[in-house]
Design a protein around this motif. Structure first.
Motif, PDB file in Angstrom:
ATOM      1  N   ASN A   1     -15.671 -10.345   8.847  1.00 36.40           N
ATOM      2  CA  ASN A   1     -16.425  -9.340   8.086  1.00 36.40           C
ATOM      3  C   ASN A   1     -15.825  -9.066   6.712  1.00 36.40           C
ATOM      4  O   ASN A   1     -16.068  -8.003   6.122  1.00 36.40           O
ATOM      5  N   GLY A   2     -15.060 -10.027   6.219  1.00 37.42           N
ATOM      6  CA  GLY A   2     -14.478  -9.882   4.884  1.00 37.42           C
ATOM      7  C   GLY A   2     -14.151 -11.247   4.317  1.00 37.42           C
ATOM      8  O   GLY A   2     -14.174 -12.269   5.025  1.00 37.42           O
ATOM      9  N   SER A   3     -13.859 -11.288   3.035  1.00 31.96           N
ATOM     10  CA  SER A   3     -13.477 -12.553   2.403  1.00 31.96           C
ATOM     11  C   SER A   3     -12.253 -13.140   3.086  1.00 31.96           C
ATOM     12  O   SER A   3     -11.326 -12.416   3.465  1.00 31.96           O
ATOM     13  N   ILE A   4     -12.253 -14.454   3.230  1.00 34.92           N
ATOM     14  CA  ILE A   4     -11.067 -15.157   3.716  1.00 34.92           C
ATOM     15  C   ILE A   4     -10.518 -15.986   2.565  1.00 34.92           C
ATOM     16  O   ILE A   4     -11.022 -17.072   2.265  1.00 34.92           O
ATOM     17  N   HIS A   5      -9.511 -15.430   1.902  1.00 39.44           N
ATOM     18  CA  HIS A   5      -8.846 -16.139   0.816  1.00 39.44           C
ATOM     19  C   HIS A   5      -7.457 -16.604   1.218  1.00 39.44           C
ATOM     20  O   HIS A   5      -6.751 -17.229   0.429  1.00 39.44           O
ATOM     21  N   ALA A   6      -7.061 -16.268   2.437  1.00 34.23           N
ATOM     22  CA  ALA A   6      -5.801 -16.763   2.975  1.00 34.23           C
ATOM     23  C   ALA A   6      -5.942 -18.234   3.337  1.00 34.23           C
ATOM     24  O   ALA A   6      -7.041 -18.734   3.566  1.00 34.23           O
TER      25      ALA A   6
ATOM     26  N   ALA B   1       2.767 -12.046  -0.493  1.00 31.44           N
ATOM     27  CA  ALA B   1       3.379 -13.369  -0.325  1.00 31.44           C
ATOM     28  C   ALA B   1       3.621 -13.695   1.139  1.00 31.44           C
ATOM     29  O   ALA B   1       4.125 -12.863   1.899  1.00 31.44           O
ATOM     30  N   SER B   2       3.266 -14.901   1.536  1.00 34.46           N
ATOM     31  CA  SER B   2       3.579 -15.366   2.885  1.00 34.46           C
ATOM     32  C   SER B   2       5.083 -15.572   3.011  1.00 34.46           C
ATOM     33  O   SER B   2       5.724 -16.088   2.097  1.00 34.46           O
ATOM     34  N   PRO B   3       5.676 -15.187   4.132  1.00 35.97           N
ATOM     35  CA  PRO B   3       7.134 -15.287   4.263  1.00 35.97           C
ATOM     36  C   PRO B   3       7.621 -16.721   4.434  1.00 35.97           C
ATOM     37  O   PRO B   3       6.944 -17.567   5.017  1.00 35.97           O
ATOM     38  N   LEU B   4       8.802 -16.963   3.902  1.00 34.11           N
ATOM     39  CA  LEU B   4       9.536 -18.204   4.132  1.00 34.11           C
ATOM     40  C   LEU B   4      10.617 -17.895   5.165  1.00 34.11           C
ATOM     41  O   LEU B   4      11.393 -16.953   4.977  1.00 34.11           O
ATOM     42  N   ILE B   5      10.678 -18.668   6.236  1.00 36.19           N
ATOM     43  CA  ILE B   5      11.679 -18.445   7.274  1.00 36.19           C
ATOM     44  C   ILE B   5      12.810 -19.453   7.119  1.00 36.19           C
ATOM     45  O   ILE B   5      12.583 -20.665   7.175  1.00 36.19           O
ATOM     46  N   VAL B   6      14.030 -18.952   6.930  1.00 32.21           N
ATOM     47  CA  VAL B   6      15.214 -19.799   6.851  1.00 32.21           C
ATOM     48  C   VAL B   6      16.320 -19.135   7.667  1.00 32.21           C
ATOM     49  O   VAL B   6      16.664 -17.969   7.418  1.00 32.21           O
ATOM     50  N   ASP B   7      16.853 -19.864   8.626  1.00 32.33           N
ATOM     51  CA  ASP B   7      17.955 -19.350   9.451  1.00 32.33           C
ATOM     52  C   ASP B   7      17.643 -17.975  10.026  1.00 32.33           C
ATOM     53  O   ASP B   7      18.448 -17.033   9.931  1.00 32.33           O
ATOM     54  N   ASP B   8      16.467 -17.838  10.612  1.00 34.00           N
ATOM     55  CA  ASP B   8      16.037 -16.617  11.300  1.00 34.00           C
ATOM     56  C   ASP B   8      15.827 -15.421  10.367  1.00 34.00           C
ATOM     57  O   ASP B   8      15.751 -14.283  10.818  1.00 34.00           O
ATOM     58  N   ILE B   9      15.717 -15.679   9.073  1.00 37.32           N
ATOM     59  CA  ILE B   9      15.443 -14.620   8.102  1.00 37.32           C
ATOM     60  C   ILE B   9      14.108 -14.896   7.430  1.00 37.32           C
ATOM     61  O   ILE B   9      13.828 -16.032   7.027  1.00 37.32           O
ATOM     62  N   ALA B  10      13.282 -13.865   7.332  1.00 32.58           N
ATOM     63  CA  ALA B  10      11.990 -13.962   6.644  1.00 32.58           C
ATOM     64  C   ALA B  10      12.169 -13.498   5.204  1.00 32.58           C
ATOM     65  O   ALA B  10      12.513 -12.329   4.955  1.00 32.58           O
ATOM     66  N   TYR B  11      11.959 -14.397   4.250  1.00 37.76           N
ATOM     67  CA  TYR B  11      12.089 -14.093   2.817  1.00 37.76           C
ATOM     68  C   TYR B  11      10.700 -13.917   2.212  1.00 37.76           C
ATOM     69  O   TYR B  11       9.823 -14.749   2.408  1.00 37.76           O
ATOM     70  N   PHE B  12      10.514 -12.858   1.434  1.00 32.52           N
ATOM     71  CA  PHE B  12       9.233 -12.637   0.769  1.00 32.52           C
ATOM     72  C   PHE B  12       9.411 -11.627  -0.365  1.00 32.52           C
ATOM     73  O   PHE B  12      10.310 -10.785  -0.340  1.00 32.52           O
ATOM     74  N   GLY B  13       8.537 -11.728  -1.356  1.00 37.61           N
ATOM     75  CA  GLY B  13       8.499 -10.750  -2.427  1.00 37.61           C
ATOM     76  C   GLY B  13       7.453  -9.689  -2.145  1.00 37.61           C
ATOM     77  O   GLY B  13       6.531  -9.899  -1.348  1.00 37.61           O
ATOM     78  N   THR B  14       7.579  -8.551  -2.799  1.00 37.00           N
ATOM     79  CA  THR B  14       6.635  -7.455  -2.618  1.00 37.00           C
ATOM     80  C   THR B  14       5.808  -7.248  -3.878  1.00 37.00           C
ATOM     81  O   THR B  14       6.099  -7.807  -4.933  1.00 37.00           O
ATOM     82  N   SER B  15       4.819  -6.412  -3.752  1.00 38.00           N
ATOM     83  CA  SER B  15       3.961  -6.101  -4.888  1.00 38.00           C
ATOM     84  C   SER B  15       4.579  -4.962  -5.717  1.00 38.00           C
ATOM     85  O   SER B  15       5.396  -5.203  -6.591  1.00 38.00           O
TER      86      SER B  15
ATOM     87  N   ILE C   1      -5.871  -8.486   4.555  1.00 38.86           N
ATOM     88  CA  ILE C   1      -4.890  -9.578   4.592  1.00 38.86           C
ATOM     89  C   ILE C   1      -5.309 -10.592   3.540  1.00 38.86           C
ATOM     90  O   ILE C   1      -6.367 -11.201   3.631  1.00 38.86           O
ATOM     91  N   GLN C   2      -4.477 -10.772   2.540  1.00 44.76           N
ATOM     92  CA  GLN C   2      -4.860 -11.545   1.360  1.00 44.76           C
ATOM     93  C   GLN C   2      -4.368 -12.983   1.381  1.00 44.76           C
ATOM     94  O   GLN C   2      -5.014 -13.874   0.833  1.00 44.76           O
ATOM     95  N   LYS C   3      -3.206 -13.227   1.989  1.00 40.85           N
ATOM     96  CA  LYS C   3      -2.655 -14.588   1.980  1.00 40.85           C
ATOM     97  C   LYS C   3      -2.316 -15.043   3.392  1.00 40.85           C
ATOM     98  O   LYS C   3      -2.725 -14.441   4.374  1.00 40.85           O
ATOM     99  N   GLY C   4      -1.538 -16.105   3.471  1.00 39.32           N
ATOM    100  CA  GLY C   4      -1.324 -16.799   4.728  1.00 39.32           C
ATOM    101  C   GLY C   4      -0.202 -16.245   5.580  1.00 39.32           C
ATOM    102  O   GLY C   4       0.395 -15.209   5.279  1.00 39.32           O
ATOM    103  N   ALA C   5       0.094 -16.950   6.643  1.00 43.93           N
ATOM    104  CA  ALA C   5       1.071 -16.530   7.638  1.00 43.93           C
ATOM    105  C   ALA C   5       2.065 -17.658   7.895  1.00 43.93           C
ATOM    106  O   ALA C   5       1.883 -18.785   7.455  1.00 43.93           O
ATOM    107  N   THR C   6       3.128 -17.316   8.647  1.00 40.43           N
ATOM    108  CA  THR C   6       4.186 -18.263   8.967  1.00 40.43           C
ATOM    109  C   THR C   6       4.515 -18.180  10.453  1.00 40.43           C
ATOM    110  O   THR C   6       4.576 -17.085  11.010  1.00 40.43           O
TER     111      THR C   6
END
Length: 396
Positions: free
Chosen positions: A158-163, A251-265, A208-213
């Motif tokens: 029921n909404g745009s899917i841009h992810a 931003a979709s998170p990047l997972i490295v060594d059990d840590i989720a890295y992402f930037g915020t708005s 939800i605007q972007k993708g998942a990990t």
């Protein structure tokens, strides 16, 4: 170490400039660029807001060819058997032969739409299990035959899917601007489960605007309701969430060594959370948004920012380093920031003139795309119309 103390220490070292690399080339398009690139052999493929998909020599940046559509190209293209497949705001998905630039097929959606001025992306095509998966502003997730562009199945939200869809174990995971995150059967598009974001007073839908990990038995994604969520991959039940007060997480998170890295708005920082429980490990202060994904290279993490700067996180020393600034950012930085690197007097990001403020931000050559690294060179586009190739280690 206490998180607040670590933030202060990181602030002290974040102004150091890497300065060991070298700009190899930059290529000018005719409009703003939000698309991310892909590379095949010696060719870089990337879309632009000028409606063209570009094929560039990755070594020297020279134009090999371009293909024009009737809309902006704001997603990452896909390569499949000598064909480049990409999405356009004209409502079509294109498949173009990379050898002769002839159109192999195009798929018509029910039309694209932009939610608001911060809706910068389109869904990127993904190939898996013999099918292409892609979302649309018409609210549908499509499964398409990559050989001929014929519809295999579609699922309506029921909404745009841009992810960008995420495919794992015969499931498609996708978020929508309707505030739901969906798990679908990748073979026929039937719903397995769906999860509703919490929502917020200002953004009750929790878009939800972007993708998942994927991480172990969970799927992690951000929302406009200020939360980042971790869901059980089999049931869709919440495992944890972290609320970033006053800030979307795009931003979709990047997972490295059990840590989720992402930037915020709007909290203007880059975070690392435990992917197991959502507890914050560290935070790097910035002065603008991050919408693109971070990428890993030689144990360091790279990402772009709306301020027109490219950053590296040195994981061994736990510090943030500025490594590159776009041409427009150098020229226009003082239209937004003062000498202390904070907003200058009179600049208001979300005031009555918010559209004008957003234009000033974009005129910094904002890096909204997700970079790609190959042969020690990082490639990315900026909102001032340029595509860059920057060697991370070469001195000239």
């Amino acid at each position: 170490m206490n998180i607040l103390i670590k933030i202060l220490l990181l602030t002290l070292v974040s102004s150091s400039v890497y300065g060991q690399g070298s700009l190899m080339w930059k290529f000018a398009t005719n409009n703003r660029n939000y698309s991310s690139a892909i590379i095949d052999k010696n060719t870089l493929y990337i879309g632009s807001g000028d409606s063209c998909l570009y094929a560039l020599n990755k070594v020297n940046g020279r134009l090999k060819w371009k293909y024009q559509t009737a809309g902006e190209i704001k997603s990452k293209p896909l390569l499949y058997k000598g064909t480049v497949i990409f999405n356009s705001t004209d409502g079509f998905i294109y498949a173009v032969d990379i050898e002769n630039q002839q159109l192999k097929w195009k798929f018509k959606t029910k039309g694209e739409k932009r939610q608001d001025i911060w809706d910068y992306f389109l869904s990127s095509p993904v190939y898996a299990e013999g099918k292409i998966f892609i979302g649309s502003g018409d609210g549908n997730l499509y499964s398409i035959d990559p050989e001929n562009g014929k519809l295999l199945w579609k699922f309506k939200s029921n909404g745009s899917i841009h992810a960008t869809p995420l495919i794992y174990n015969e499931k498609v995971f996708i978020g929508s601007f309707d505030g739901f995150f969906y798990a679908l059967n990748s073979n026929n598009g039937t719903l397995i489960w769906k999860f509703k974001t919490v929502g917020d007073a200002y953004f009750p839908k929790g878009e939800i605007q972007k993708g998942a990990t994927i991480y172990k038995n969970s799927v992690i994604f951000g929302s406009r309701d200020y939360n980042i969520y971790s869901l059980d991959i089999e049931t869709g039940r919440g495992m944890w969430n972290m609320k970033e007060k006053g800030s979307w997480i795009i931003a979709s998170p990047l997972i490295v060594d059990d840590i989720a890295y992402f930037g915020t708005s709007d909290s203007h920082r880059f975070c690392g959370l435990s992917a197991d429980n959502g507890y914050e490990k560290f935070s790097f202060p910035l002065n603008m948004r991050v919408y693109g994904e971070a990428i890993l290279f030689e144990d360091d993490i790279y990402f772009g920012c709306f301020n027109g700067k490219l950053y590296k996180i040195d994981r061994s020393e736990e510090k943030l380093v500025e490594i590159f600034q776009t041409t427009a950012s150098k020229e226009n930085y003082n239209t937004v920031y003062n000498e202390k690197e904070v907003f200058k007097d009179g600049f208001e990001l979300y005031g009555e003139d918010f559209k004008d403020a957003e234009e000033k931000i974009l005129n910094l050559g904002s890096i909204i795309s997700t970079p790609i690294i190959e042969d020690e060179t990082i490639y990315f586009s900026d909102a001032n119309g340029y595509i860059y190739a920057y060697n991370l280690k070469l001195n000239k």
